[in-house]
Design a protein around this motif. Structure first.
Motif, PDB file in Angstrom:
ATOM      1  N   MET A 156       0.814  -1.212   0.000  1.00 17.97           N
ATOM      2  CA  MET A 156       0.000   0.000   0.000  1.00 17.97           C
ATOM      3  C   MET A 156       0.850   1.265   0.000  1.00 17.97           C
ATOM      4  O   MET A 156       0.339   2.357  -0.190  1.00 17.97           O
ATOM      5  CB  MET A 156      -0.953   0.013   1.193  1.00 17.97           C
ATOM      6  CG  MET A 156      -1.880  -1.176   1.232  1.00 17.97           C
ATOM      7  SD  MET A 156      -3.055  -1.145   2.586  1.00 17.97           S
ATOM      8  CE  MET A 156      -4.318  -0.074   1.907  1.00 17.97           C
ATOM      9  N   ILE A 157       2.139   1.117   0.246  1.00 14.07           N
ATOM     10  CA  ILE A 157       3.096   2.209   0.123  1.00 14.07           C
ATOM     11  C   ILE A 157       4.056   1.850  -1.008  1.00 14.07           C
ATOM     12  O   ILE A 157       4.581   0.734  -1.051  1.00 14.07           O
ATOM     13  CB  ILE A 157       3.889   2.438   1.423  1.00 14.07           C
ATOM     14  CG1 ILE A 157       2.946   2.885   2.544  1.00 14.07           C
ATOM     15  CG2 ILE A 157       4.989   3.475   1.216  1.00 14.07           C
ATOM     16  CD1 ILE A 157       2.354   4.262   2.364  1.00 14.07           C
ATOM     17  N   HIS A 158       4.312   2.789  -1.917  1.00 16.66           N
ATOM     18  CA  HIS A 158       5.120   2.511  -3.091  1.00 16.66           C
ATOM     19  C   HIS A 158       6.205   3.573  -3.239  1.00 16.66           C
ATOM     20  O   HIS A 158       5.942   4.770  -3.091  1.00 16.66           O
ATOM     21  CB  HIS A 158       4.241   2.465  -4.340  1.00 16.66           C
ATOM     22  CG  HIS A 158       3.108   1.498  -4.231  1.00 16.66           C
ATOM     23  ND1 HIS A 158       3.202   0.189  -4.651  1.00 16.66           N
ATOM     24  CD2 HIS A 158       1.860   1.644  -3.714  1.00 16.66           C
ATOM     25  CE1 HIS A 158       2.060  -0.427  -4.415  1.00 16.66           C
ATOM     26  NE2 HIS A 158       1.228   0.431  -3.846  1.00 16.66           N
ATOM     27  N   GLU A 159       7.421   3.117  -3.545  1.00 13.50           N
ATOM     28  CA  GLU A 159       8.553   4.020  -3.729  1.00 13.50           C
ATOM     29  C   GLU A 159       8.533   4.573  -5.151  1.00 13.50           C
ATOM     30  O   GLU A 159       8.520   3.818  -6.118  1.00 13.50           O
ATOM     31  CB  GLU A 159       9.868   3.265  -3.489  1.00 13.50           C
ATOM     32  CG  GLU A 159      11.093   4.143  -3.679  1.00 13.50           C
ATOM     33  CD  GLU A 159      12.357   3.334  -3.897  1.00 13.50           C
ATOM     34  OE1 GLU A 159      13.447   3.901  -3.733  1.00 13.50           O
ATOM     35  OE2 GLU A 159      12.245   2.128  -4.227  1.00 13.50           O
ATOM     36  N   TYR A 160       8.586   5.890  -5.268  1.00 13.44           N
ATOM     37  CA  TYR A 160       8.556   6.567  -6.558  1.00 13.44           C
ATOM     38  C   TYR A 160       9.887   7.238  -6.866  1.00 13.44           C
ATOM     39  O   TYR A 160      10.372   8.055  -6.064  1.00 13.44           O
ATOM     40  CB  TYR A 160       7.460   7.638  -6.578  1.00 13.44           C
ATOM     41  CG  TYR A 160       6.122   7.133  -7.070  1.00 13.44           C
ATOM     42  CD1 TYR A 160       5.560   7.631  -8.232  1.00 13.44           C
ATOM     43  CD2 TYR A 160       5.427   6.149  -6.380  1.00 13.44           C
ATOM     44  CE1 TYR A 160       4.330   7.162  -8.701  1.00 13.44           C
ATOM     45  CE2 TYR A 160       4.202   5.683  -6.826  1.00 13.44           C
ATOM     46  CZ  TYR A 160       3.661   6.187  -7.991  1.00 13.44           C
ATOM     47  OH  TYR A 160       2.450   5.718  -8.452  1.00 13.44           O
TER      48      TYR A 160
ATOM     49  N   SER B 297      11.449   8.402  -3.690  1.00  9.58           N
ATOM     50  CA  SER B 297      12.736   7.783  -3.400  1.00  9.58           C
ATOM     51  C   SER B 297      13.816   8.847  -3.206  1.00  9.58           C
ATOM     52  O   SER B 297      13.741   9.941  -3.774  1.00  9.58           O
ATOM     53  CB  SER B 297      13.133   6.865  -4.558  1.00  9.58           C
ATOM     54  OG  SER B 297      14.450   6.373  -4.394  1.00  9.58           O
ATOM     55  N   SER B 298      14.827   8.521  -2.429  1.00 13.13           N
ATOM     56  CA  SER B 298      15.975   9.420  -2.272  1.00 13.13           C
ATOM     57  C   SER B 298      16.850   9.449  -3.524  1.00 13.13           C
ATOM     58  O   SER B 298      17.722  10.311  -3.645  1.00 13.13           O
ATOM     59  CB  SER B 298      16.834   8.989  -1.075  1.00 13.13           C
ATOM     60  OG  SER B 298      17.421   7.722  -1.302  1.00 13.13           O
TER      61      SER B 298
ATOM     62  N   SER C 120       9.248  12.857   3.983  1.00  7.00           N
ATOM     63  CA  SER C 120       9.198  11.402   4.126  1.00  7.00           C
ATOM     64  C   SER C 120       9.760  10.798   2.852  1.00  7.00           C
ATOM     65  O   SER C 120       9.114  10.834   1.799  1.00  7.00           O
ATOM     66  CB  SER C 120       7.761  10.934   4.347  1.00  7.00           C
ATOM     67  OG  SER C 120       7.696   9.530   4.515  1.00  7.00           O
ATOM     68  N   VAL C 121      10.966  10.262   2.937  1.00  8.49           N
ATOM     69  CA  VAL C 121      11.694   9.779   1.762  1.00  8.49           C
ATOM     70  C   VAL C 121      12.108   8.329   1.976  1.00  8.49           C
ATOM     71  O   VAL C 121      12.530   7.946   3.071  1.00  8.49           O
ATOM     72  CB  VAL C 121      12.949  10.645   1.509  1.00  8.49           C
ATOM     73  CG1 VAL C 121      13.817  10.053   0.410  1.00  8.49           C
ATOM     74  CG2 VAL C 121      12.547  12.071   1.156  1.00  8.49           C
TER      75      VAL C 121
ATOM     76  N   PHE D  32      12.444   0.038  -8.449  1.00  9.65           N
ATOM     77  CA  PHE D  32      11.579   0.999  -7.782  1.00  9.65           C
ATOM     78  C   PHE D  32      10.146   0.463  -7.807  1.00  9.65           C
ATOM     79  O   PHE D  32       9.826  -0.452  -8.564  1.00  9.65           O
ATOM     80  CB  PHE D  32      11.605   2.340  -8.526  1.00  9.65           C
ATOM     81  CG  PHE D  32      12.944   3.020  -8.558  1.00  9.65           C
ATOM     82  CD1 PHE D  32      13.398   3.731  -7.456  1.00  9.65           C
ATOM     83  CD2 PHE D  32      13.746   2.962  -9.694  1.00  9.65           C
ATOM     84  CE1 PHE D  32      14.631   4.379  -7.487  1.00  9.65           C
ATOM     85  CE2 PHE D  32      14.974   3.598  -9.741  1.00  9.65           C
ATOM     86  CZ  PHE D  32      15.423   4.308  -8.627  1.00  9.65           C
ATOM     87  N   GLY D  33       9.280   1.065  -7.017  1.00 11.89           N
ATOM     88  CA  GLY D  33       7.866   0.756  -7.155  1.00 11.89           C
ATOM     89  C   GLY D  33       7.354   1.281  -8.485  1.00 11.89           C
ATOM     90  O   GLY D  33       6.764   0.547  -9.270  1.00 11.89           O
ATOM     91  N   VAL D  34       7.619   2.566  -8.726  1.00 13.25           N
ATOM     92  CA  VAL D  34       7.217   3.231  -9.966  1.00 13.25           C
ATOM     93  C   VAL D  34       8.288   4.246 -10.335  1.00 13.25           C
ATOM     94  O   VAL D  34       8.855   4.903  -9.454  1.00 13.25           O
ATOM     95  CB  VAL D  34       5.855   3.951  -9.808  1.00 13.25           C
ATOM     96  CG1 VAL D  34       5.484   4.699 -11.088  1.00 13.25           C
ATOM     97  CG2 VAL D  34       4.755   2.960  -9.439  1.00 13.25           C
TER      98      VAL D  34
END
Length: 308
Positions: free
Chosen positions: A1-5, A38-39, A78-79, A105-107
């Motif tokens: 439900m949380i995705h890294e962009y 994402s960082s 929030s990274v 990555f997620g996306v």
């Protein structure tokens, strides 16, 4: 439900010049949403912030420049931290493709299409079946793997804190899930930094009609750690047994929080293990997340009965 962009600065800059896109970004990205930036291409949030500000509108005092700065500040609150190489010398798209091959990555959200299955652009992100679309609530099987399949990325992407809030977090079923979770978050990590895990459960008083009471925090911690073995002997794990006060809020909801957001579950982490049993998981809004974080991390609403 949380995705890294992974987010290309060019996209962010274009959004800053359009009121609708600017407003949507503030609503759809960051804490309380499924999309956490994402960082990449940096590691530290402060470095990412500097990098993004360097790639913003030339006139930082213009309307689009001020919007861009506000957007950068919001997304860097929030990274998702990843131990990526410094790709500053490469074009952003080339660096993103290389990093995505190393650790997906997620996306990837870029200004134009790149060679990656998880890539979307501003032109394609709203299409049917787009990787940009995410559910805010999901039904899960009440098994360890069933719950982890939904909250796994929230937990795996954390490098600071995992808070487990469950009145019955002391039960054998809950302890078993925590062990399962620790093994799960140790795989496919983006950084070597393991998060600190904090469990909060509610005191249950035993009696003739109430049955046995809850064990102490020390007992629960020992049960978890003994089941993990030496491999996870250095993981930070704290446990708090709490009692409601007469002036504070009640301890009722079951939640899991990290620095990237939180979810609420109906039954909590004490899963039945029965494949036919289901539960619902809901993504927290930012204001509810902040409330829960303050209630439990600052412990203003509850009395600490025992801790370990």
């Amino acid at each position: 439900m949380i995705h890294e962009y992974a987010l290309e600065p060019t996209v962010l800059s274009a959004w800053a010049s359009n009121h609708r896109d600017y407003a949507e970004f503030l609503r759809e990205y960051g804490l309380g949403t499924p999309r956490i930036v994402s960082s990449f291409p940096k590691r530290k949030p402060s470095k990412l912030r500097s990098y993004l500000l360097q790639h913003g509108p030339q006139d930082a005092q213009s309307l689009s420049g001020r919007r861009y700065t506000e957007m950068v500040i919001k997304l860097t609150e929030s990274v998702v931290i990843r131990d990526a190489l410094d790709h500053q010398a490469s074009a952003w798209s080339d660096a993103a493709i290389a990093e995505n091959h190393r650790a997906p990555f997620g996306v990837i959200l870029s200004s134009s299409a790149i060679e990656a299955e998880n890539n979307v652009t501003p032109d394609s992100m709203y299409l049917e079946g787009s990787a940009w679309n995410h559910c805010g609530q999901m039904e899960v099987k009440r098994t360890n793997s069933g719950i982890f399949s939904v909250v796994g990325d929230l937990l795996r992407l954390s490098s600071k804190h995992i808070l487990i809030i469950d009145p019955f977090g002391w039960s054998a079923e809950a302890i078993n899930f925590i062990r399962f979770m620790v093994h799960g978050i140790s795989r496919d990590r983006l950084t070597d930094d393991l998060p600190k895990i904090v469990l909060f459960f509610k005191e249950k008083r035993g009696g003739v009609n109430a049955g046995g009471g809850s064990p102490s925090a020390d007992h629960v911690k020992n049960q978890v750690m003994q089941g993990l073995g030496e491999k996870f002997g250095n993981i930070e794990f704290e446990v708090f047994e709490l009692r409601e006060t007469t002036v504070g809020d009640v301890f009722h909801n079951r939640c899991i929080l990290t620095e990237h957001g939180g979810v609420v579950t109906g039954h909590g982490i004490g899963v039945s293990g029965n494949e036919s049993h289901t539960d619902e998981v809901f993504l927290m809004s930012a204001d509810i997340y902040q409330k829960k974080w303050q209630q439990f991390m600052e412990l203003k609403c509850f009395c600490v009965v025992s801790s370990a």
